[in-house]
Write a protein that holds these residues in place. Structure first.
Motif, PDB file in Angstrom:
ATOM      1  N   MET A   1      85.024   9.290 -31.320  1.00 14.90           N
ATOM      2  CA  MET A   1      85.115  10.427 -30.436  1.00 14.90           C
ATOM      3  C   MET A   1      84.640  11.671 -31.170  1.00 14.90           C
ATOM      4  O   MET A   1      85.024  11.933 -32.294  1.00 14.90           O
ATOM      5  N   ALA A   2      83.750  12.420 -30.547  1.00 17.92           N
ATOM      6  CA  ALA A   2      83.231  13.648 -31.136  1.00 17.92           C
ATOM      7  C   ALA A   2      84.308  14.715 -31.142  1.00 17.92           C
ATOM      8  O   ALA A   2      85.137  14.795 -30.248  1.00 17.92           O
ATOM      9  N   GLY A   3      84.280  15.555 -32.166  1.00 21.43           N
ATOM     10  CA  GLY A   3      85.239  16.648 -32.260  1.00 21.43           C
ATOM     11  C   GLY A   3      84.720  17.895 -31.571  1.00 21.43           C
ATOM     12  O   GLY A   3      83.671  17.898 -30.928  1.00 21.43           O
ATOM     13  N   ILE A   4      85.454  18.965 -31.720  1.00 23.99           N
ATOM     14  CA  ILE A   4      85.065  20.257 -31.161  1.00 23.99           C
ATOM     15  C   ILE A   4      84.225  20.977 -32.203  1.00 23.99           C
ATOM     16  O   ILE A   4      84.593  21.051 -33.369  1.00 23.99           O
ATOM     17  N   LEU A   5      83.103  21.520 -31.779  1.00 18.41           N
ATOM     18  CA  LEU A   5      82.229  22.267 -32.663  1.00 18.41           C
ATOM     19  C   LEU A   5      81.981  23.624 -32.035  1.00 18.41           C
ATOM     20  O   LEU A   5      81.454  23.715 -30.920  1.00 18.41           O
ATOM     21  N   THR A   6      82.375  24.697 -32.716  1.00 19.72           N
ATOM     22  CA  THR A   6      82.174  26.048 -32.192  1.00 19.72           C
ATOM     23  C   THR A   6      80.727  26.478 -32.429  1.00 19.72           C
ATOM     24  O   THR A   6      79.999  25.858 -33.221  1.00 19.72           O
ATOM     25  N   CYS A  19      81.897  34.253 -29.648  1.00 20.95           N
ATOM     26  CA  CYS A  19      81.258  33.561 -28.533  1.00 20.95           C
ATOM     27  C   CYS A  19      82.031  33.807 -27.257  1.00 20.95           C
ATOM     28  O   CYS A  19      83.255  33.743 -27.245  1.00 20.95           O
ATOM     29  N   GLU A  20      81.299  34.102 -26.170  1.00 15.99           N
ATOM     30  CA  GLU A  20      81.914  34.255 -24.860  1.00 15.99           C
ATOM     31  C   GLU A  20      80.904  33.920 -23.778  1.00 15.99           C
ATOM     32  O   GLU A  20      79.707  33.890 -24.026  1.00 15.99           O
ATOM     33  N   ALA A  21      81.401  33.671 -22.589  1.00 17.54           N
ATOM     34  CA  ALA A  21      80.544  33.400 -21.440  1.00 17.54           C
ATOM     35  C   ALA A  21      80.448  34.671 -20.608  1.00 17.54           C
ATOM     36  O   ALA A  21      81.448  35.361 -20.399  1.00 17.54           O
ATOM     37  N   ILE A  22      79.209  34.993 -20.169  1.00 10.61           N
ATOM     38  CA  ILE A  22      78.997  36.192 -19.358  1.00 10.61           C
ATOM     39  C   ILE A  22      78.019  35.871 -18.231  1.00 10.61           C
ATOM     40  O   ILE A  22      77.398  34.814 -18.215  1.00 10.61           O
ATOM     41  N   GLY A  56      79.109  21.190 -23.628  1.00  8.84           N
ATOM     42  CA  GLY A  56      80.374  20.678 -23.126  1.00  8.84           C
ATOM     43  C   GLY A  56      81.467  21.713 -23.268  1.00  8.84           C
ATOM     44  O   GLY A  56      81.285  22.748 -23.905  1.00  8.84           O
ATOM     45  N   TYR A  57      82.594  21.421 -22.661  1.00 11.06           N
ATOM     46  CA  TYR A  57      83.748  22.310 -22.746  1.00 11.06           C
ATOM     47  C   TYR A  57      84.980  21.472 -23.025  1.00 11.06           C
ATOM     48  O   TYR A  57      85.119  20.363 -22.511  1.00 11.06           O
ATOM     49  N   ASP A  58      85.880  22.006 -23.840  1.00 11.55           N
ATOM     50  CA  ASP A  58      87.143  21.332 -24.100  1.00 11.55           C
ATOM     51  C   ASP A  58      87.979  21.354 -22.820  1.00 11.55           C
ATOM     52  O   ASP A  58      88.175  22.405 -22.226  1.00 11.55           O
ATOM     53  N   ARG A  59      88.445  20.200 -22.381  1.00  9.86           N
ATOM     54  CA  ARG A  59      89.146  20.131 -21.091  1.00  9.86           C
ATOM     55  C   ARG A  59      90.498  20.816 -21.119  1.00  9.86           C
ATOM     56  O   ARG A  59      91.038  21.151 -20.078  1.00  9.86           O
ATOM     57  N   TYR A  60      91.075  21.050 -22.296  1.00  7.00           N
ATOM     58  CA  TYR A  60      92.392  21.679 -22.373  1.00  7.00           C
ATOM     59  C   TYR A  60      92.303  23.185 -22.584  1.00  7.00           C
ATOM     60  O   TYR A  60      93.077  23.938 -21.999  1.00  7.00           O
ATOM     61  N   THR A  61      91.379  23.625 -23.423  1.00  6.20           N
ATOM     62  CA  THR A  61      91.287  25.059 -23.741  1.00  6.20           C
ATOM     63  C   THR A  61      90.167  25.760 -22.991  1.00  6.20           C
ATOM     64  O   THR A  61      90.101  26.986 -22.995  1.00  6.20           O
ATOM     65  N   SER A  62      89.232  25.010 -22.412  1.00  6.17           N
ATOM     66  CA  SER A  62      88.041  25.535 -21.744  1.00  6.17           C
ATOM     67  C   SER A  62      87.062  26.210 -22.706  1.00  6.17           C
ATOM     68  O   SER A  62      86.126  26.875 -22.282  1.00  6.17           O
ATOM     69  N   GLU A  63      87.276  26.038 -23.998  1.00  8.63           N
ATOM     70  CA  GLU A  63      86.358  26.603 -24.987  1.00  8.63           C
ATOM     71  C   GLU A  63      85.068  25.785 -25.002  1.00  8.63           C
ATOM     72  O   GLU A  63      85.094  24.568 -24.852  1.00  8.63           O
ATOM     73  N   ILE A 142      77.002  33.038 -23.654  1.00  6.17           N
ATOM     74  CA  ILE A 142      76.545  31.930 -22.820  1.00  6.17           C
ATOM     75  C   ILE A 142      76.262  32.507 -21.433  1.00  6.17           C
ATOM     76  O   ILE A 142      77.145  33.099 -20.812  1.00  6.17           O
ATOM     77  N   GLN A 143      75.024  32.356 -20.975  1.00  4.85           N
ATOM     78  CA  GLN A 143      74.627  32.923 -19.692  1.00  4.85           C
ATOM     79  C   GLN A 143      75.061  32.002 -18.550  1.00  4.85           C
ATOM     80  O   GLN A 143      74.682  30.835 -18.519  1.00  4.85           O
ATOM     81  N   ASN A 144      75.852  32.528 -17.641  1.00  7.36           N
ATOM     82  CA  ASN A 144      76.315  31.777 -16.477  1.00  7.36           C
ATOM     83  C   ASN A 144      75.569  32.224 -15.230  1.00  7.36           C
ATOM     84  O   ASN A 144      75.294  33.416 -15.057  1.00  7.36           O
ATOM     85  N   TRP A 145      75.299  31.267 -14.350  1.00  2.22           N
ATOM     86  CA  TRP A 145      74.613  31.572 -13.097  1.00  2.22           C
ATOM     87  C   TRP A 145      75.505  32.439 -12.216  1.00  2.22           C
ATOM     88  O   TRP A 145      76.723  32.306 -12.192  1.00  2.22           O
TER      89      TRP A 145
END
Length: 167
Positions: A1-6, A19-22, A56-63, A142-145
């Motif tokens: 299983m792959a880990g989380i990579l920031t 890092c943030e989504a905008i 991808g996004y972490d399903r628990y933290t949404s990071e 991260i650019q969001n539509w």
């Protein structure tokens, strides 16, 4: 299983990577407080949009999770006008930096999981005096539509011009 990579781990960098989504229409002013006299310091802000093949996004933290991501291309680098940088109090070290809307103007896929445009903003300052230290913070956006953005694949963009990395 792959880990989380920031993003910081993915692209490489010190703790000064945030890092943030905008949305492309987002404009924000960051206030830097250096806590010292910054008379004579110079500031520069630039940005460049990269495209990662998958995100991808972490399903628990949404990071965001960049463990399976690969940078596949980019758009041209641009400078943020000096008018977006305001030293509000040089003696106490307060600087306002406005990150403008519209740094990325190309298409975005609404699902935000494939061919994701990510704008990296560099805030650089050079100290005055004999040491002339140069430091940079990177803000990863991260650019969001959103409804005013063309729904489409960034890698097919001709305005701005997308450049693929390698083959």
């Amino acid at each position: 299983m792959a880990g989380i990579l920031t993003f910081q781990q993915f692209i490489g960098g010190p703790d000064q990577v945030k890092c943030e989504a905008i949305f492309p229409s987002t404009q924000k002013t960051l206030q830097y407080n250096f806590g010292q006299d910054i008379t004579g310091w110079t500031f520069e802000v630039d940005h460049q949009t990269l495209v990662v093949d998958t995100l991808g996004y972490d399903r628990y933290t949404s990071e965001p999770n960049f463990a399976n991501s690969r940078v596949i291309g980019s758009f041209p680098k641009a400078e943020v006008p000096g008018t977006n940088i305001t030293v509000t109090n040089a003696v106490t070290g307060l600087v306002n930096i406005t990150i403008p809307a519209g740094m990325y103007t190309g298409p975005i896929l609404p699902d935000a999981r494939k061919n994701v445009p990510i704008t990296v903003v560099g805030v650089t300052w050079k100290t005055a005096g004999s040491l002339n230290n140069i430091n940079t913070h990177r803000w990863v956006m991260i650019q969001n539509w959103e409804p005013d953005v063309t729904a489409g694949d960034p890698v097919l963009s001709t305005n701005p011009v997308y450049t693929a990395i390698g083959a």
